[in-house]
Design a protein around this motif. Sequence first.
Motif, PDB file in Angstrom:
ATOM      1  N   ALA A 130      -0.360  76.200  11.795  1.00  0.00           N
ATOM      2  CA  ALA A 130      -0.618  75.869  11.073  1.00  0.00           C
ATOM      3  C   ALA A 130      -0.379  75.535   8.995  1.00  0.00           C
ATOM      4  CB  ALA A 130      -1.869  76.044  10.823  1.00  0.00           C
ATOM      5  N   TRP A 131       0.096  76.356   9.293  1.00  0.00           N
ATOM      6  CA  TRP A 131       1.046  76.711   7.218  1.00  0.00           C
ATOM      7  C   TRP A 131       2.054  75.583   7.557  1.00  0.00           C
ATOM      8  CZ3 TRP A 131       5.745  77.763   7.323  1.00  0.00           C
ATOM      9  CH2 TRP A 131       6.750  77.853   5.708  1.00  0.00           C
ATOM     10  N   ALA A 132       3.078  75.870   8.498  1.00  0.00           N
ATOM     11  CA  ALA A 132       3.881  74.437   8.319  1.00  0.00           C
ATOM     12  C   ALA A 132       3.307  72.707   8.712  1.00  0.00           C
ATOM     13  CB  ALA A 132       5.184  74.151   9.423  1.00  0.00           C
ATOM     14  N   ASP A 133       2.235  72.552   9.090  1.00  0.00           N
ATOM     15  CA  ASP A 133       1.500  71.640   8.979  1.00  0.00           C
ATOM     16  C   ASP A 133       0.897  71.021   8.006  1.00  0.00           C
ATOM     17  OD1 ASP A 133       2.019  70.727  12.137  1.00  0.00           O
ATOM     18  OD2 ASP A 133       0.255  71.689  12.227  1.00  0.00           O
ATOM     19  N   ARG A 134       0.511  72.339   7.271  1.00  0.00           N
ATOM     20  CA  ARG A 134       0.331  71.512   5.657  1.00  0.00           C
ATOM     21  C   ARG A 134       1.089  71.432   4.315  1.00  0.00           C
ATOM     22  NH1 ARG A 134      -3.616  75.676   7.333  1.00  0.00           N
ATOM     23  NH2 ARG A 134      -2.378  77.506   6.883  1.00  0.00           N
ATOM     24  N   MET A 135       2.462  72.112   4.747  1.00  0.00           N
ATOM     25  CA  MET A 135       3.540  72.220   3.865  1.00  0.00           C
ATOM     26  C   MET A 135       3.795  70.762   4.132  1.00  0.00           C
ATOM     27  SD  MET A 135       4.006  74.704   1.902  1.00  0.00           S
ATOM     28  CE  MET A 135       5.756  74.345   1.696  1.00  0.00           C
ATOM     29  N   LYS A 136       3.813  70.048   5.404  1.00  0.00           N
ATOM     30  CA  LYS A 136       4.362  68.285   5.493  1.00  0.00           C
ATOM     31  C   LYS A 136       3.751  67.628   5.422  1.00  0.00           C
ATOM     32  CE  LYS A 136       5.408  65.580   9.707  1.00  0.00           C
ATOM     33  NZ  LYS A 136       5.658  65.910  11.203  1.00  0.00           N
ATOM     34  N   ALA A 137       2.094  67.894   5.042  1.00  0.00           N
ATOM     35  CA  ALA A 137       1.212  66.942   4.862  1.00  0.00           C
ATOM     36  C   ALA A 137       1.353  67.383   2.665  1.00  0.00           C
ATOM     37  CB  ALA A 137      -0.144  67.556   4.836  1.00  0.00           C
ATOM     38  N   VAL A 138       1.953  68.027   1.952  1.00  0.00           N
ATOM     39  CA  VAL A 138       1.792  68.246   1.033  1.00  0.00           C
ATOM     40  C   VAL A 138       3.527  66.779   0.940  1.00  0.00           C
ATOM     41  CG1 VAL A 138       3.568  68.845  -0.522  1.00  0.00           C
ATOM     42  CG2 VAL A 138       2.443  70.843   0.293  1.00  0.00           C
ATOM     43  N   GLY A 139       3.983  66.530   2.098  1.00  0.00           N
ATOM     44  CA  GLY A 139       4.881  64.762   1.259  1.00  0.00           C
ATOM     45  C   GLY A 139       6.219  65.546   0.466  1.00  0.00           C
ATOM     46  N   HIS A 140       6.347  63.956  -0.339  1.00  0.00           N
ATOM     47  CA  HIS A 140       7.952  64.265  -0.693  1.00  0.00           C
ATOM     48  C   HIS A 140       7.910  64.023  -2.190  1.00  0.00           C
ATOM     49  CE1 HIS A 140      10.360  64.531   2.485  1.00  0.00           C
ATOM     50  NE2 HIS A 140       9.913  65.776   2.342  1.00  0.00           N
ATOM     51  N   GLY A 141       6.220  63.168  -2.442  1.00  0.00           N
ATOM     52  CA  GLY A 141       6.415  62.932  -3.975  1.00  0.00           C
ATOM     53  C   GLY A 141       6.519  61.338  -3.790  1.00  0.00           C
ATOM     54  N   ALA A 142       6.809  60.596  -4.747  1.00  0.00           N
ATOM     55  CA  ALA A 142       7.574  59.112  -4.475  1.00  0.00           C
ATOM     56  C   ALA A 142       8.752  58.575  -4.777  1.00  0.00           C
ATOM     57  CB  ALA A 142       6.797  58.378  -5.636  1.00  0.00           C
ATOM     58  N   PRO A 143       9.503  59.278  -3.550  1.00  0.00           N
ATOM     59  CA  PRO A 143      11.017  58.625  -3.693  1.00  0.00           C
ATOM     60  C   PRO A 143      10.848  57.302  -3.998  1.00  0.00           C
ATOM     61  CG  PRO A 143      10.307  59.505  -1.971  1.00  0.00           C
ATOM     62  CD  PRO A 143       9.414  59.186  -2.791  1.00  0.00           C
ATOM     63  N   THR A 144      12.290  56.033  -4.894  1.00  0.00           N
ATOM     64  CA  THR A 144      12.309  54.932  -4.668  1.00  0.00           C
ATOM     65  C   THR A 144      14.180  55.339  -4.234  1.00  0.00           C
ATOM     66  OG1 THR A 144      11.806  54.577  -6.540  1.00  0.00           O
ATOM     67  CG2 THR A 144      10.650  54.279  -5.758  1.00  0.00           C
ATOM     68  N   GLU A 145      14.198  53.921  -3.257  1.00  0.00           N
ATOM     69  CA  GLU A 145      15.507  54.354  -3.095  1.00  0.00           C
ATOM     70  C   GLU A 145      15.779  53.845  -4.336  1.00  0.00           C
ATOM     71  OE1 GLU A 145      17.448  54.508  -0.090  1.00  0.00           O
ATOM     72  OE2 GLU A 145      15.778  55.515   0.603  1.00  0.00           O
ATOM     73  N   MET A 146      18.344  54.698  -4.673  1.00  0.00           N
ATOM     74  CA  MET A 146      18.961  54.109  -5.668  1.00  0.00           C
ATOM     75  C   MET A 146      20.513  54.063  -5.652  1.00  0.00           C
ATOM     76  SD  MET A 146      19.771  55.784  -9.417  1.00  0.00           S
ATOM     77  CE  MET A 146      18.504  55.092 -10.329  1.00  0.00           C
ATOM     78  N   ASP A 147      21.111  52.965  -5.722  1.00  0.00           N
ATOM     79  CA  ASP A 147      22.014  52.859  -5.194  1.00  0.00           C
ATOM     80  C   ASP A 147      23.433  54.293  -6.160  1.00  0.00           C
ATOM     81  OD1 ASP A 147      24.549  50.723  -3.635  1.00  0.00           O
ATOM     82  OD2 ASP A 147      25.366  51.534  -5.550  1.00  0.00           O
ATOM     83  N   ALA A 148      24.152  55.064  -4.950  1.00  0.00           N
ATOM     84  CA  ALA A 148      24.942  55.582  -6.037  1.00  0.00           C
ATOM     85  C   ALA A 148      26.072  55.463  -6.740  1.00  0.00           C
ATOM     86  CB  ALA A 148      25.860  56.365  -5.201  1.00  0.00           C
ATOM     87  N   LYS A 149      26.234  53.808  -7.135  1.00  0.00           N
ATOM     88  CA  LYS A 149      26.857  53.634  -7.548  1.00  0.00           C
ATOM     89  C   LYS A 149      25.902  53.386  -9.379  1.00  0.00           C
ATOM     90  CE  LYS A 149      31.336  51.750  -6.456  1.00  0.00           C
ATOM     91  NZ  LYS A 149      31.049  53.639  -5.213  1.00  0.00           N
TER      92      LYS A 149
END
Length: 301
Positions: free
Chosen positions: A203-222
């Motif tokens: 249940a704790w791991a489910d809660r951690m998963k629900a925290v998510g990753h914030g708001a990422p947007t893709e960027m090219d390495a270059k």
Amino acid sequence: MADIILHHYPLSPYAEKARTALGIKRAAWRSVIIPVIMPKPDLMPLTGGYRKTPVMQIGADIYCDTQLIVRELERRIPSPSFYPAGTRGLADGIGWWAERSLFNVAVGVTFAKTGDQLPQAFRDDRAKFSGRTFDPERTRAAEPRLLADYRAQLQWLEENLSGGRAFLLADQPSAADVALYHMVWFVRRPRPDLFAKFPLVSAWADRMKAVGHGAPTEMDAKDALAIAKAATPSPVKAVHDGSGPALGSQVTVAADDSGRDPISGELLSLAADEIVIRRDDPAVGTIHQHFPRVGFVLTAG
Ligand SMILES: N[C@@H](CCC(=O)N[C@@H](CS)C(=O)NCC(=O)O)C(=O)O
């Protein structure tokens, strides 16, 4: 503040640690996907040879190792804090246990199940990375002991959660939750069966998963390289704790466990918990590269 850029790949457990930390901070960030194995040609100019995953870049500052990534995120985005009242030392100490003990067990349990399916190039790369042969047969033979170790340590988490708290140290996620969640995330997919006896951990791991990753947007390495080149590194507060080479001298810094490739530069600061060096690279100009103190070897020359 310049964009937070995370150099990572989806399946990396330590990258999941950093992504979860960014999630707790509800941060907007740029995501650069790096190769799973060497070579990593667009990462090396930024890191001077440090090859581990993940790496955080902010302008021309490079943060190696999730210990330091978590600390730097806390400094730049203080709220919500990774350290509910009075838990800082405990949370960071739990992180070190997770890193130096639980991680190897979690990896063993996972590879005992999936090691055979991994491509030869991956096995060869990780043998070089760790300095040990990558032998799925031997890992499978060790599976009973690895499972016993993993379960015993999961039991500690289960007991810790039995007091009714939502997270390990408080009712909000802390650096301890960040340091432990990816050890469950990594194992839960190939081995969901292991968690039936650990309902509170699940249940704790489910809660951690629900925290998510914030708001990422893709960027090219270059583009990340161009950002470093155009940026000036943040000023460094020069500190010397009396324990190593003089500030201004040439040094090398290397991880003490796996991926020990030495990184050379000029020592700018040496605190109890952080090493900062300056490097110059034609592709990115001047970089300030930050390492945690624990787990790294600093050498003159
Ligand atoms: N102490 C490091 C550990 C990082 C680590 O070992 N990451 C693994 C991936 S989870 C790695 O670098 N593997 C080799 C690679 O990605 O090239 C941290 O906290 O960032």
